[in-house]
Motif scaffolding. Structure first.
Motif, short mmCIF file in Angstrom:
data_model
loop_
_atom_site.label_atom_id
_atom_site.label_comp_id
_atom_site.label_asym_id
_atom_site.label_seq_id
_atom_site.Cartn_x
_atom_site.Cartn_y
_atom_site.Cartn_z
N ARG A 77 52.87 4.34 26.40
CA ARG A 77 52.86 5.49 27.32
C ARG A 77 52.15 6.69 26.71
N PHE A 78 52.48 7.04 25.48
CA PHE A 78 51.85 8.18 24.84
C PHE A 78 50.46 7.84 24.32
N THR A 79 50.22 6.57 24.04
CA THR A 79 48.89 6.15 23.62
C THR A 79 47.86 6.52 24.69
N ARG A 80 48.18 6.25 25.95
CA ARG A 80 47.25 6.56 27.03
C ARG A 80 47.06 8.07 27.19
N VAL A 81 48.14 8.83 27.02
CA VAL A 81 48.03 10.29 27.12
C VAL A 81 47.14 10.83 26.02
N HIS A 82 47.33 10.35 24.79
CA HIS A 82 46.53 10.84 23.67
C HIS A 82 45.08 10.42 23.82
N ALA A 83 44.84 9.25 24.39
CA ALA A 83 43.46 8.83 24.63
C ALA A 83 42.78 9.78 25.61
N GLU A 84 43.50 10.22 26.64
CA GLU A 84 42.95 11.16 27.61
C GLU A 84 42.70 12.52 26.96
N ILE A 85 43.62 12.97 26.11
CA ILE A 85 43.43 14.24 25.40
C ILE A 85 42.20 14.15 24.51
N ASN A 86 42.04 13.05 23.81
CA ASN A 86 40.87 12.88 22.96
C ASN A 86 39.58 12.90 23.79
N ARG A 87 39.60 12.26 24.95
CA ARG A 87 38.41 12.23 25.81
C ARG A 87 38.02 13.65 26.24
N LEU A 88 39.01 14.43 26.65
CA LEU A 88 38.74 15.79 27.09
C LEU A 88 38.27 16.67 25.94
N GLN A 89 38.87 16.49 24.76
CA GLN A 89 38.45 17.26 23.61
C GLN A 89 37.00 16.95 23.23
N GLN A 90 36.61 15.70 23.33
CA GLN A 90 35.24 15.33 23.01
C GLN A 90 34.26 16.01 23.96
N GLN A 91 34.60 16.08 25.23
CA GLN A 91 33.74 16.74 26.20
C GLN A 91 33.58 18.22 25.88
N VAL A 92 34.69 18.89 25.60
CA VAL A 92 34.65 20.32 25.31
C VAL A 92 33.92 20.57 23.99
N ALA A 93 34.13 19.72 23.01
CA ALA A 93 33.44 19.88 21.73
C ALA A 93 31.92 19.81 21.93
#
Length: 322
Positions: free
Chosen positions: A241-257
Protein backbone atom coordinates in the motif's frame (compact mmCIF):
# COMPACT_ATOMS: atom_id res chain seq x y z
CA UNK A 1 28.59 18.49 15.61
CA UNK A 2 26.28 18.86 18.62
CA UNK A 3 26.79 16.05 21.10
CA UNK A 4 23.58 16.51 23.04
CA UNK A 5 20.80 19.01 23.75
CA UNK A 6 18.42 19.38 26.68
CA UNK A 7 15.06 21.18 26.60
CA UNK A 8 13.39 22.14 29.87
CA UNK A 9 9.64 22.64 30.34
CA UNK A 10 7.68 25.65 29.05
CA UNK A 11 9.13 25.64 25.51
CA UNK A 12 6.89 25.45 22.45
CA UNK A 13 8.07 23.53 19.38
CA UNK A 14 7.15 25.57 16.28
CA UNK A 15 7.57 23.84 12.90
CA UNK A 16 7.13 26.19 9.95
CA UNK A 17 4.75 23.87 8.14
CA UNK A 18 2.26 23.82 11.03
CA UNK A 19 2.69 27.00 13.10
CA UNK A 20 1.69 30.49 11.88
CA UNK A 21 4.23 32.30 14.06
CA UNK A 22 7.09 30.09 12.98
CA UNK A 23 5.99 30.33 9.34
CA UNK A 24 6.35 34.12 9.45
CA UNK A 25 9.85 33.89 10.92
CA UNK A 26 10.93 30.25 10.62
CA UNK A 27 14.70 30.61 10.81
CA UNK A 28 17.20 28.68 8.69
CA UNK A 29 16.11 25.26 9.97
CA UNK A 30 12.38 26.03 9.48
CA UNK A 31 11.69 25.22 13.13
CA UNK A 32 11.90 27.21 16.36
CA UNK A 33 11.62 26.83 20.11
CA UNK A 34 9.84 29.70 21.83
CA UNK A 35 8.98 30.62 25.40
CA UNK A 36 7.91 33.61 27.44
CA UNK A 37 8.04 31.80 30.80
CA UNK A 38 10.58 33.13 33.26
CA UNK A 39 13.09 30.41 34.10
CA UNK A 40 12.60 28.39 30.91
CA UNK A 41 15.94 26.69 30.27
CA UNK A 42 17.94 25.14 27.44
CA UNK A 43 21.32 23.42 27.51
CA UNK A 44 23.71 22.11 24.86
CA UNK A 45 26.74 19.85 25.03
CA UNK A 46 28.78 21.32 22.18
CA UNK A 47 31.66 18.86 22.43
CA UNK A 48 32.47 16.56 19.52
CA UNK A 49 30.97 13.10 19.23
CA UNK A 50 34.03 11.68 20.94
CA UNK A 51 33.60 14.06 23.89
CA UNK A 52 36.37 16.48 22.94
CA UNK A 53 35.89 20.16 23.71
CA UNK A 54 36.83 21.73 20.38
CA UNK A 55 34.78 24.94 20.06
CA UNK A 56 35.79 28.28 21.53
CA UNK A 57 33.16 30.19 19.55
CA UNK A 58 29.44 29.42 19.29
CA UNK A 59 26.66 31.48 17.73
CA UNK A 60 23.06 31.30 19.00
CA UNK A 61 20.50 32.16 16.32
CA UNK A 62 17.29 33.80 17.49
CA UNK A 63 14.53 36.19 16.51
CA UNK A 64 15.05 39.70 17.82
CA UNK A 65 11.74 41.24 18.85
CA UNK A 66 10.78 44.87 19.35
CA UNK A 67 10.83 44.32 23.10
CA UNK A 68 14.15 43.49 24.79
CA UNK A 69 14.85 39.96 26.01
CA UNK A 70 16.95 39.17 29.06
CA UNK A 71 18.89 35.91 29.26
CA UNK A 72 21.19 34.23 31.74
CA UNK A 73 24.09 32.36 30.07
CA UNK A 74 26.40 29.89 31.79
CA UNK A 75 29.48 28.40 30.10
CA UNK A 76 30.65 25.16 31.74
CA UNK A 77 31.06 25.77 35.49
CA UNK A 78 31.41 29.55 35.21
CA UNK A 79 29.11 32.17 36.74
CA UNK A 80 25.83 33.10 35.09
CA UNK A 81 26.17 36.17 32.89
CA UNK A 82 23.05 38.28 32.38
CA UNK A 83 22.60 39.64 28.86
CA UNK A 84 19.96 41.95 27.44
CA UNK A 85 19.15 41.38 23.77
CA UNK A 86 17.75 44.43 22.01
CA UNK A 87 17.88 45.83 18.52
CA UNK A 88 15.98 46.01 15.25
CA UNK A 89 13.40 43.21 14.91
CA UNK A 90 14.48 40.34 12.67
CA UNK A 91 16.97 37.46 12.53
CA UNK A 92 19.80 37.93 15.00
CA UNK A 93 22.76 36.09 16.47
CA UNK A 94 24.44 36.05 19.87
CA UNK A 95 28.18 35.36 19.63
CA UNK A 96 29.73 33.48 22.54
CA UNK A 97 33.54 33.54 22.56
CA UNK A 98 35.71 31.86 25.18
CA UNK A 99 39.44 31.80 25.89
CA UNK A 100 39.25 28.00 26.07
CA UNK A 101 37.13 25.40 24.26
CA UNK A 102 33.62 25.14 25.67
CA UNK A 103 31.82 21.97 26.70
CA UNK A 104 28.35 22.83 27.98
CA UNK A 105 26.24 25.96 27.43
CA UNK A 106 23.20 26.74 29.56
CA UNK A 107 20.55 29.34 28.79
CA UNK A 108 17.85 30.63 31.14
CA UNK A 109 15.11 33.05 30.08
CA UNK A 110 14.83 35.87 32.61
CA UNK A 111 12.31 38.14 30.89
CA UNK A 112 10.66 38.74 27.53
CA UNK A 113 9.64 36.38 24.74
CA UNK A 114 12.51 34.39 23.21
CA UNK A 115 12.45 32.35 19.98
CA UNK A 116 15.57 30.24 19.50
CA UNK A 117 16.37 29.01 15.99
CA UNK A 118 19.69 27.21 15.98
CA UNK A 119 23.41 27.01 16.71
CA UNK A 120 26.39 27.73 14.48
CA UNK A 121 30.17 27.63 14.89
CA UNK A 122 33.11 28.41 12.60
CA UNK A 123 34.13 25.76 10.13
CA UNK A 124 37.77 24.67 10.61
CA UNK A 125 40.06 25.64 7.74
CA UNK A 126 41.01 21.99 7.26
CA UNK A 127 37.40 21.03 6.49
CA UNK A 128 36.99 19.62 2.99
CA UNK A 129 33.27 18.92 3.11
CA UNK A 130 30.79 20.83 5.28
CA UNK A 131 27.25 19.44 5.65
CA UNK A 132 24.51 21.55 7.24
CA UNK A 133 21.34 19.60 8.05
CA UNK A 134 18.06 21.49 8.38
CA UNK A 135 15.79 18.64 9.34
CA UNK A 136 13.70 17.47 12.27
CA UNK A 137 11.22 14.66 12.98
CA UNK A 138 7.78 15.03 11.45
CA UNK A 139 8.72 17.73 8.94
CA UNK A 140 7.09 18.00 5.52
CA UNK A 141 8.05 19.94 2.42
CA UNK A 142 5.16 22.34 3.13
CA UNK A 143 7.48 24.26 5.45
CA UNK A 144 9.34 25.55 2.42
CA UNK A 145 6.17 27.21 1.10
CA UNK A 146 6.46 29.57 4.07
CA UNK A 147 10.21 30.16 3.78
CA UNK A 148 10.25 32.88 1.12
CA UNK A 149 9.93 35.77 3.56
CA UNK A 150 12.36 38.66 3.84
CA UNK A 151 13.13 37.33 7.33
CA UNK A 152 14.56 34.12 5.95
CA UNK A 153 16.38 35.78 3.07
CA UNK A 154 18.25 37.85 5.62
CA UNK A 155 18.94 34.82 7.79
CA UNK A 156 20.43 32.85 4.90
CA UNK A 157 22.50 35.70 3.50
CA UNK A 158 26.16 34.80 3.23
CA UNK A 159 25.49 31.05 3.01
CA UNK A 160 27.25 30.25 -0.25
CA UNK A 161 26.35 26.58 -0.62
CA UNK A 162 27.65 24.60 -3.59
CA UNK A 163 24.88 21.98 -3.32
CA UNK A 164 21.45 22.06 -1.70
CA UNK A 165 19.39 18.90 -1.25
CA UNK A 166 15.69 18.55 -0.48
CA UNK A 167 14.73 15.21 1.10
CA UNK A 168 11.06 14.88 2.05
CA UNK A 169 8.18 12.55 1.23
CA UNK A 170 7.73 9.84 3.86
CA UNK A 171 5.65 12.00 6.19
CA UNK A 172 3.48 13.25 3.32
CA UNK A 173 2.86 9.65 2.26
CA UNK A 174 1.66 8.80 5.75
CA UNK A 175 -1.52 10.86 5.27
CA UNK A 176 -4.26 8.55 4.02
CA UNK A 177 -5.84 8.70 1.57
CA UNK A 178 -2.92 10.26 -0.28
CA UNK A 179 -3.99 13.23 -2.44
CA UNK A 180 -1.51 13.29 -5.32
CA UNK A 181 -2.89 16.49 -6.84
CA UNK A 182 -2.67 18.45 -3.59
CA UNK A 183 0.80 17.09 -2.91
CA UNK A 184 1.98 18.07 -6.41
CA UNK A 185 0.80 21.65 -5.86
CA UNK A 186 2.45 21.91 -2.46
CA UNK A 187 5.69 20.40 -3.76
CA UNK A 188 5.88 22.73 -6.76
CA UNK A 189 5.31 25.81 -4.58
CA UNK A 190 7.83 24.67 -1.97
CA UNK A 191 10.57 23.87 -4.47
CA UNK A 192 10.07 27.22 -6.20
CA UNK A 193 10.72 29.02 -2.90
CA UNK A 194 13.64 26.72 -2.09
CA UNK A 195 15.34 27.37 -5.44
CA UNK A 196 14.80 31.12 -5.09
CA UNK A 197 16.66 31.03 -1.78
CA UNK A 198 19.69 29.28 -3.30
CA UNK A 199 19.61 30.16 -7.02
CA UNK A 200 23.32 29.64 -7.69
CA UNK A 201 23.76 26.27 -5.98
CA UNK A 202 23.52 22.89 -7.66
CA UNK A 203 20.39 21.14 -6.45
CA UNK A 204 18.93 17.68 -5.98
CA UNK A 205 15.69 16.18 -4.70
CA UNK A 206 15.77 12.87 -2.81
CA UNK A 207 12.57 10.85 -2.96
CA UNK A 208 11.46 8.62 -0.07
CA UNK A 209 12.54 5.03 0.34
CA UNK A 210 10.25 2.04 0.21
CA UNK A 211 7.86 1.44 3.12
CA UNK A 212 6.25 -1.76 4.34
CA UNK A 213 3.16 -2.59 6.35
CA UNK A 214 3.29 -4.25 9.75
CA UNK A 215 1.04 -7.29 10.00
CA UNK A 216 -0.47 -7.85 13.48
CA UNK A 217 0.61 -11.12 15.08
CA UNK A 218 -3.03 -12.17 15.49
CA UNK A 219 -3.45 -12.14 11.72
CA UNK A 220 -1.20 -15.17 11.44
CA UNK A 221 -3.06 -17.30 14.00
CA UNK A 222 -5.51 -19.96 12.91
CA UNK A 223 -9.11 -19.11 13.51
CA UNK A 224 -11.72 -21.54 14.76
CA UNK A 225 -14.03 -22.77 12.05
CA UNK A 226 -17.38 -20.95 12.11
CA UNK A 227 -20.41 -22.97 13.08
CA UNK A 228 -22.34 -21.78 10.04
CA UNK A 229 -21.69 -23.43 6.71
CA UNK A 230 -20.50 -20.18 5.12
CA UNK A 231 -16.74 -19.71 4.90
CA UNK A 232 -15.12 -16.87 6.84
CA UNK A 233 -12.16 -15.21 5.13
CA UNK A 234 -9.51 -13.33 7.02
CA UNK A 235 -9.04 -9.73 5.77
CA UNK A 236 -6.15 -9.48 3.34
CA UNK A 237 -3.33 -7.08 4.18
CA UNK A 238 -2.14 -4.90 1.30
CA UNK A 239 1.61 -5.21 1.84
CA UNK A 240 2.45 -2.74 -0.96
CA UNK A 241 0.00 0.00 0.00
CA UNK A 242 2.69 2.51 0.94
CA UNK A 243 5.01 1.27 -1.78
CA UNK A 244 2.59 2.59 -4.40
CA UNK A 245 2.20 5.91 -2.59
CA UNK A 246 5.97 6.39 -2.36
CA UNK A 247 6.35 5.49 -6.03
CA UNK A 248 3.86 8.25 -6.89
CA UNK A 249 5.68 10.74 -4.65
CA UNK A 250 8.96 9.85 -6.34
CA UNK A 251 7.38 10.32 -9.78
CA UNK A 252 6.09 13.78 -8.87
CA UNK A 253 9.39 14.78 -7.31
CA UNK A 254 11.25 13.78 -10.45
CA UNK A 255 8.97 15.98 -12.55
CA UNK A 256 9.43 19.00 -10.29
CA UNK A 257 13.19 18.45 -10.08
CA UNK A 258 13.48 18.46 -13.87
CA UNK A 259 11.38 21.62 -14.09
CA UNK A 260 13.86 23.44 -11.83
CA UNK A 261 17.05 22.05 -13.36
CA UNK A 262 17.77 19.79 -10.37
CA UNK A 263 18.90 16.19 -10.19
CA UNK A 264 16.58 13.60 -8.72
CA UNK A 265 17.48 10.50 -6.72
CA UNK A 266 14.99 7.88 -5.53
CA UNK A 267 15.82 6.09 -2.29
CA UNK A 268 13.06 3.63 -3.18
CA UNK A 269 14.85 2.69 -6.41
CA UNK A 270 18.12 2.39 -4.49
CA UNK A 271 16.38 -0.23 -2.32
CA UNK A 272 15.45 -2.28 -5.35
CA UNK A 273 11.95 -0.89 -5.85
CA UNK A 274 8.72 -2.50 -4.68
CA UNK A 275 9.15 -4.71 -1.63
CA UNK A 276 12.52 -3.21 -0.79
CA UNK A 277 11.47 -2.52 2.80
CA UNK A 278 10.87 -6.23 3.45
CA UNK A 279 14.13 -7.27 1.78
CA UNK A 280 16.10 -4.67 3.70
CA UNK A 281 14.53 -5.71 6.99
CA UNK A 282 15.53 -9.33 6.31
CA UNK A 283 19.09 -8.37 5.38
CA UNK A 284 21.85 -9.34 7.79
CA UNK A 285 22.54 -6.97 9.42
CA UNK A 286 19.09 -5.46 9.05
CA UNK A 287 19.05 -2.33 6.91
CA UNK A 288 15.41 -1.53 7.75
CA UNK A 289 14.03 -0.91 11.22
CA UNK A 290 11.25 -3.13 12.54
CA UNK A 291 8.64 -0.45 11.86
CA UNK A 292 9.38 -0.89 8.11
CA UNK A 293 9.50 2.92 7.79
CA UNK A 294 12.87 4.02 9.10
CA UNK A 295 16.32 2.60 8.49
CA UNK A 296 18.91 1.17 10.82
CA UNK A 297 22.36 2.78 11.05
CA UNK A 298 23.79 0.24 8.57
CA UNK A 299 20.80 0.97 6.32
CA UNK A 300 21.41 4.70 6.30
CA UNK A 301 25.08 4.00 5.62
CA UNK A 302 24.15 1.82 2.66
CA UNK A 303 21.91 4.56 1.25
CA UNK A 304 24.69 7.11 1.72
CA UNK A 305 27.17 4.90 -0.14
CA UNK A 306 24.71 4.43 -3.01
CA UNK A 307 23.92 8.15 -3.13
CA UNK A 308 27.61 9.06 -3.21
CA UNK A 309 28.30 6.52 -5.96
CA UNK A 310 25.39 7.76 -8.08
CA UNK A 311 26.50 11.37 -7.62
CA UNK A 312 30.05 10.47 -8.67
CA UNK A 313 31.57 11.35 -5.32
CA UNK A 314 34.75 9.33 -4.91
CA UNK A 315 37.13 8.93 -1.96
CA UNK A 316 39.20 11.90 -3.07
CA UNK A 317 36.26 14.18 -2.25
CA UNK A 318 34.82 12.45 0.81
CA UNK A 319 37.81 11.20 2.80
CA UNK A 320 39.72 13.59 5.09
CA UNK A 321 42.97 15.00 3.82
CA UNK A 322 46.05 13.14 5.19
Amino acid sequence: WLRKGCIGPHWKHEPAYADAGAAAAPGPALVSLSSSREGAALAWDVRSGSGQADKSQVRLLFQQTAEPVQLGIVVDDGPEQVLTLQGAPGPAALELVSDAPMSVLRLRLLSGAFRWQGLQWPVPESTRLQLDVFGYPGATVAGWKQAGSAYNRAGWSGQDYELVVLAFGTNEGNVQPFDAEAYAQTLAAAVAVWRAQFPQAACALIGPGDRGVLVPRAAGKKRAKPKAKTKARAPQTDLLRFTRVHAEINRLQQQVAQAHGCRFWSAQDAMGGAGGAYRWQAHQPAWMARDLIHFTVPGYQQLARQWAADMGWGPALLEPAP
